[in-house]
Design a protein around this motif. Structure first.
Motif, PDB file in Angstrom:
ATOM      1  N   TRP A 109      17.474   5.669 -14.674  1.00 13.31           N
ATOM      2  CA  TRP A 109      17.705   7.090 -14.407  1.00 13.31           C
ATOM      3  C   TRP A 109      16.483   7.943 -14.693  1.00 13.31           C
ATOM      4  CZ3 TRP A 109      17.280  10.811 -18.163  1.00 13.31           C
ATOM      5  CH2 TRP A 109      17.253  10.360 -19.485  1.00 13.31           C
ATOM      6  N   CYS A 110      15.507   7.384 -15.453  1.00 16.02           N
ATOM      7  CA  CYS A 110      14.386   8.214 -15.887  1.00 16.02           C
ATOM      8  C   CYS A 110      13.016   7.634 -15.570  1.00 16.02           C
ATOM      9  CB  CYS A 110      14.479   8.467 -17.379  1.00 16.02           C
ATOM     10  SG  CYS A 110      14.222   6.976 -18.363  1.00 16.02           S
ATOM     11  N   ALA A 111      12.944   6.500 -14.897  1.00 13.00           N
ATOM     12  CA  ALA A 111      11.630   5.881 -14.709  1.00 13.00           C
ATOM     13  C   ALA A 111      11.563   5.054 -13.434  1.00 13.00           C
ATOM     14  CB  ALA A 111      11.291   4.987 -15.899  1.00 13.00           C
ATOM     15  N   LEU A 112      10.358   4.967 -12.919  1.00 11.85           N
ATOM     16  CA  LEU A 112      10.034   4.067 -11.815  1.00 11.85           C
ATOM     17  C   LEU A 112       9.309   2.883 -12.428  1.00 11.85           C
ATOM     18  CD1 LEU A 112       9.840   3.675  -8.665  1.00 11.85           C
ATOM     19  CD2 LEU A 112       7.535   4.624  -8.875  1.00 11.85           C
ATOM     20  N   VAL A 113       9.690   1.674 -12.048  1.00 13.73           N
ATOM     21  CA  VAL A 113       9.049   0.469 -12.568  1.00 13.73           C
ATOM     22  C   VAL A 113       8.514  -0.333 -11.389  1.00 13.73           C
ATOM     23  CG1 VAL A 113       9.343  -1.643 -13.908  1.00 13.73           C
ATOM     24  CG2 VAL A 113      10.633   0.422 -14.538  1.00 13.73           C
ATOM     25  N   LEU A 114       7.214  -0.584 -11.404  1.00 17.30           N
ATOM     26  CA  LEU A 114       6.583  -1.366 -10.342  1.00 17.30           C
ATOM     27  C   LEU A 114       6.227  -2.746 -10.858  1.00 17.30           C
ATOM     28  CD1 LEU A 114       4.064   1.296  -8.954  1.00 17.30           C
ATOM     29  CD2 LEU A 114       6.340   0.737  -8.083  1.00 17.30           C
ATOM     30  N   PRO A 115       6.659  -3.807 -10.182  1.00 24.58           N
ATOM     31  CA  PRO A 115       6.185  -5.139 -10.553  1.00 24.58           C
ATOM     32  C   PRO A 115       4.715  -5.232 -10.137  1.00 24.58           C
ATOM     33  CG  PRO A 115       7.635  -5.263  -8.647  1.00 24.58           C
ATOM     34  CD  PRO A 115       7.610  -3.838  -9.082  1.00 24.58           C
ATOM     35  N   ARG A 132       8.840  -4.736  -4.628  1.00 19.41           N
ATOM     36  CA  ARG A 132       9.553  -3.468  -4.487  1.00 19.41           C
ATOM     37  C   ARG A 132       9.778  -2.828  -5.858  1.00 19.41           C
ATOM     38  NH1 ARG A 132      11.532  -2.414   0.400  1.00 19.41           N
ATOM     39  NH2 ARG A 132      11.717  -4.106   1.908  1.00 19.41           N
ATOM     40  N   PRO A 133       9.832  -1.498  -5.879  1.00 20.70           N
ATOM     41  CA  PRO A 133      10.045  -0.811  -7.150  1.00 20.70           C
ATOM     42  C   PRO A 133      11.467  -1.004  -7.664  1.00 20.70           C
ATOM     43  CG  PRO A 133      10.150   0.748  -5.353  1.00 20.70           C
ATOM     44  CD  PRO A 133       9.724  -0.571  -4.757  1.00 20.70           C
ATOM     45  N   MET A 134      11.588  -0.839  -8.962  1.00 20.68           N
ATOM     46  CA  MET A 134      12.880  -0.820  -9.638  1.00 20.68           C
ATOM     47  C   MET A 134      12.969   0.523 -10.344  1.00 20.68           C
ATOM     48  SD  MET A 134      12.561  -4.636 -11.233  1.00 20.68           S
ATOM     49  CE  MET A 134      10.784  -4.531 -11.429  1.00 20.68           C
ATOM     50  N   HIS A 135      14.159   0.885 -10.798  1.00 21.23           N
ATOM     51  CA  HIS A 135      14.288   2.160 -11.497  1.00 21.23           C
ATOM     52  C   HIS A 135      15.541   2.184 -12.332  1.00 21.23           C
ATOM     53  CE1 HIS A 135      17.601   3.894  -9.096  1.00 21.23           C
ATOM     54  NE2 HIS A 135      17.157   3.063  -8.171  1.00 21.23           N
ATOM     55  N   GLN A 169       1.034   9.656  -6.925  1.00 24.79           N
ATOM     56  CA  GLN A 169      -0.344   9.755  -7.407  1.00 24.79           C
ATOM     57  C   GLN A 169      -0.481   9.188  -8.810  1.00 24.79           C
ATOM     58  OE1 GLN A 169      -3.035  10.812  -5.419  1.00 24.79           O
ATOM     59  NE2 GLN A 169      -4.017   9.657  -7.060  1.00 24.79           N
ATOM     60  N   ARG A 170       0.523   9.425  -9.684  1.00 27.43           N
ATOM     61  CA  ARG A 170       0.480   8.845 -11.038  1.00 27.43           C
ATOM     62  C   ARG A 170       0.423   7.326 -10.955  1.00 27.43           C
ATOM     63  NH1 ARG A 170       5.155  10.392 -14.765  1.00 27.43           N
ATOM     64  NH2 ARG A 170       3.988   9.093 -16.211  1.00 27.43           N
ATOM     65  N   ALA A 171       1.269   6.759 -10.101  1.00 26.95           N
ATOM     66  CA  ALA A 171       1.276   5.301  -9.949  1.00 26.95           C
ATOM     67  C   ALA A 171      -0.080   4.813  -9.446  1.00 26.95           C
ATOM     68  CB  ALA A 171       2.386   4.872  -8.998  1.00 26.95           C
ATOM     69  N   ASP A 177       0.810  -1.214   0.000  1.00 20.04           N
ATOM     70  CA  ASP A 177       0.000   0.000   0.000  1.00 20.04           C
ATOM     71  C   ASP A 177       0.846   1.267   0.000  1.00 20.04           C
ATOM     72  OD1 ASP A 177      -2.471  -1.329  -0.044  1.00 20.04           O
ATOM     73  OD2 ASP A 177      -2.338  -1.687   2.111  1.00 20.04           O
ATOM     74  N   VAL A 178       2.171   1.109  -0.053  1.00 22.44           N
ATOM     75  CA  VAL A 178       3.078   2.252  -0.073  1.00 22.44           C
ATOM     76  C   VAL A 178       3.847   2.209  -1.387  1.00 22.44           C
ATOM     77  CG1 VAL A 178       5.082   3.326   1.010  1.00 22.44           C
ATOM     78  CG2 VAL A 178       3.308   2.285   2.434  1.00 22.44           C
ATOM     79  N   ILE A 179       3.867   3.333  -2.078  1.00 26.66           N
ATOM     80  CA  ILE A 179       4.622   3.431  -3.320  1.00 26.66           C
ATOM     81  C   ILE A 179       5.972   4.045  -2.980  1.00 26.66           C
ATOM     82  CG2 ILE A 179       4.702   4.470  -5.612  1.00 26.66           C
ATOM     83  CD1 ILE A 179       1.570   4.332  -5.494  1.00 26.66           C
TER      84      ILE A 179
END
Length: 116
Positions: free
Chosen positions: A76-82, A71-74, A55-57, A26-28
């Motif tokens: 240099w320019c993006a956040l990636v959520l599994p 857990r998120p990955m990233h 909020q976008r996520a 529940d936490v981004i």
């Protein structure tokens, strides 16, 4: 599906030797390294990108009925959520900074290529 408004978020570090906070679906989490890179190279636009990410996520997770699964990955320019799709198919939600797309368009125009 519950509405994901005003999501909780936190800055996390992938530093070696640091105790990891337990993952909470529940936490981004916004990786500190992504935030630092965006602010360093993107200035105000980078700050705005980082500030808007939670909020976008949440909006995309809700719109596409996705469930964050790790857990998120990233880069240099993006956040990636599994994530998982509603049919439990594994997927990834990539949220990139807009200046990346603008940069690609400018590079293509400079090279004489059409962009669409």
């Amino acid at each position: 599906m519950r509405r994901r408004t005003a999501p909780a978020f936190g800055l996390v570090s992938a530093g070696i030797g640091r105790a990891a906070r337990p993952w909470d679906p529940d936490v981004i989490d916004i990786p500190e390294e992504l935030a630092a890179t965006q602010i360093k190279y993107g200035g105000d636009a980078g700050r705005e990108f980082i500030a808007a990410l939670p909020q976008r996520a949440a909006d995309f997770l809700e719109r596409w009925e996705l469930r964050q699964t790790g857990r998120p990955m990233h880069g240099w320019c993006a956040l990636v959520l599994p994530v998982e799709r509603p049919d439990v198919t594994p997927a990834a939600l990539k949220l990139a900074a807009e200046q990346v797309s603008i940069g690609r368009i400018l590079l293509a125009q400079q090279a004489g290529r059409q962009t669409g």
